[in-house]
Design a protein around this motif. Sequence first.
Motif, PDB file in Angstrom:
ATOM      1  N   GLU A  29       0.821  -1.213   0.000  1.00  0.00           N
ATOM      2  CA  GLU A  29       0.000   0.000   0.000  1.00  0.00           C
ATOM      3  C   GLU A  29       0.858   1.269   0.000  1.00  0.00           C
ATOM      4  O   GLU A  29       0.494   2.283  -0.596  1.00  0.00           O
ATOM      5  N   CYS A  30       2.020   1.217   0.655  1.00  0.00           N
ATOM      6  CA  CYS A  30       2.851   2.415   0.805  1.00  0.00           C
ATOM      7  C   CYS A  30       3.944   2.522  -0.259  1.00  0.00           C
ATOM      8  O   CYS A  30       4.851   3.345  -0.135  1.00  0.00           O
ATOM      9  N   GLU A  31       3.861   1.721  -1.310  1.00  0.00           N
ATOM     10  CA  GLU A  31       4.883   1.764  -2.361  1.00  0.00           C
ATOM     11  C   GLU A  31       4.818   3.088  -3.119  1.00  0.00           C
ATOM     12  O   GLU A  31       3.748   3.546  -3.520  1.00  0.00           O
ATOM     13  N   TYR A  32       5.978   3.726  -3.280  1.00  0.00           N
ATOM     14  CA  TYR A  32       6.062   4.973  -4.041  1.00  0.00           C
ATOM     15  C   TYR A  32       7.325   4.948  -4.890  1.00  0.00           C
ATOM     16  O   TYR A  32       8.436   4.916  -4.365  1.00  0.00           O
ATOM     17  N   LYS A  33       7.142   4.896  -6.188  1.00  0.00           N
ATOM     18  CA  LYS A  33       8.250   4.865  -7.143  1.00  0.00           C
ATOM     19  C   LYS A  33       9.261   3.769  -6.815  1.00  0.00           C
ATOM     20  O   LYS A  33      10.475   3.977  -6.819  1.00  0.00           O
ATOM     21  N   GLY A  34       8.727   2.599  -6.478  1.00  0.00           N
ATOM     22  CA  GLY A  34       9.570   1.444  -6.209  1.00  0.00           C
ATOM     23  C   GLY A  34      10.075   1.337  -4.788  1.00  0.00           C
ATOM     24  O   GLY A  34      10.748   0.373  -4.433  1.00  0.00           O
ATOM     25  N   VAL A  35       9.751   2.314  -3.948  1.00  0.00           N
ATOM     26  CA  VAL A  35      10.194   2.309  -2.554  1.00  0.00           C
ATOM     27  C   VAL A  35       9.036   1.891  -1.652  1.00  0.00           C
ATOM     28  O   VAL A  35       7.941   2.450  -1.745  1.00  0.00           O
ATOM     29  N   ILE A  36       9.259   0.888  -0.805  1.00  0.00           N
ATOM     30  CA  ILE A  36       8.262   0.478   0.183  1.00  0.00           C
ATOM     31  C   ILE A  36       8.525   1.297   1.446  1.00  0.00           C
ATOM     32  O   ILE A  36       9.434   1.014   2.222  1.00  0.00           O
ATOM     33  N   ALA A  37       7.718   2.330   1.644  1.00  0.00           N
ATOM     34  CA  ALA A  37       8.010   3.339   2.664  1.00  0.00           C
ATOM     35  C   ALA A  37       8.058   2.787   4.079  1.00  0.00           C
ATOM     36  O   ALA A  37       8.869   3.227   4.894  1.00  0.00           O
ATOM     37  N   CYS A  38       7.206   1.820   4.407  1.00  0.00           N
ATOM     38  CA  CYS A  38       7.142   1.344   5.790  1.00  0.00           C
ATOM     39  C   CYS A  38       8.356   0.503   6.173  1.00  0.00           C
ATOM     40  O   CYS A  38       8.628   0.320   7.359  1.00  0.00           O
ATOM     41  N   VAL A  51      16.262  11.516  -1.599  1.00  0.00           N
ATOM     42  CA  VAL A  51      15.501  12.162  -2.666  1.00  0.00           C
ATOM     43  C   VAL A  51      15.895  11.629  -4.043  1.00  0.00           C
ATOM     44  O   VAL A  51      15.045  11.471  -4.929  1.00  0.00           O
ATOM     45  N   SER A  52      17.162  11.324  -4.234  1.00  0.00           N
ATOM     46  CA  SER A  52      17.634  10.845  -5.539  1.00  0.00           C
ATOM     47  C   SER A  52      16.969   9.539  -5.965  1.00  0.00           C
ATOM     48  O   SER A  52      16.948   9.209  -7.153  1.00  0.00           O
ATOM     49  N   ARG A  53      16.403   8.792  -5.020  1.00  0.00           N
ATOM     50  CA  ARG A  53      15.730   7.531  -5.353  1.00  0.00           C
ATOM     51  C   ARG A  53      14.343   7.752  -5.936  1.00  0.00           C
ATOM     52  O   ARG A  53      13.807   6.870  -6.610  1.00  0.00           O
ATOM     53  N   ILE A  54      13.758   8.911  -5.670  1.00  0.00           N
ATOM     54  CA  ILE A  54      12.367   9.118  -6.086  1.00  0.00           C
ATOM     55  C   ILE A  54      12.165  10.347  -6.970  1.00  0.00           C
ATOM     56  O   ILE A  54      11.058  10.601  -7.433  1.00  0.00           O
TER      57      ILE A  54
END
Length: 207
Positions: A179-188, A196-199
């Motif tokens: 649910e918390c995935e953002y631009k390939g990053v699982i935030a939790c 920042v460079s990752r997203i």
Amino acid sequence: MNLTYSRVIKVEPDYKYNSYRVIIQSAIDPLPGQFISVIFPSEREIPLTVADYENNLLTVYIDSTTLQKRFMEKKKVLLKGPLGKPLKYKGKKLLGIIKDKKNYLDILYPLKVGKRLGMEVKVYCLENCQDLEFETTDKIEGDMIISSAPKEDLHKLPSDSFVYLRWVKMNCTLGVCGECEYKGVIACVEGPFVQVSRIVDKRESVL
């Protein structure tokens, strides 16, 4: 990660941040950059940002009047955590970048720990900020930079800074549901602070 019943010490309005401050006695021991969640059995689980943790006293801020009443009703609450990936400090100068006071609470605990470690701590505001705990500056510079800002302002942040992904919705808090995935990053799991460079594409960044 642990499940811990912890005693609610105080619930009070904090007019400075237009929120409620909740202080909980707990051995949950989150590191800067991590978060916790409060579980109301058979009801819901709510992720919360850690605003401070010292001497077994956990501080969180909440906006919901309903949640404030739930804390007021409880002598003890069930906490899950610590969750997420802790920040690693480096250098002697720590800079926090925020949009406004609400974003300030997202990075308050890492800033406080940086100060306790003897770092020089300053805050840069994308908009006008007043009455903060730390000195403000008009320069974006530091050995370590952490930030919290709306998604539309990501391009204004240095690419090597760490941003708090406050706009993502967390559900399981364990990296399972996605649910918390953002631009390939699982935030939790990989966040909530992410470089920042990752997203943000380098071509989009202005710094």
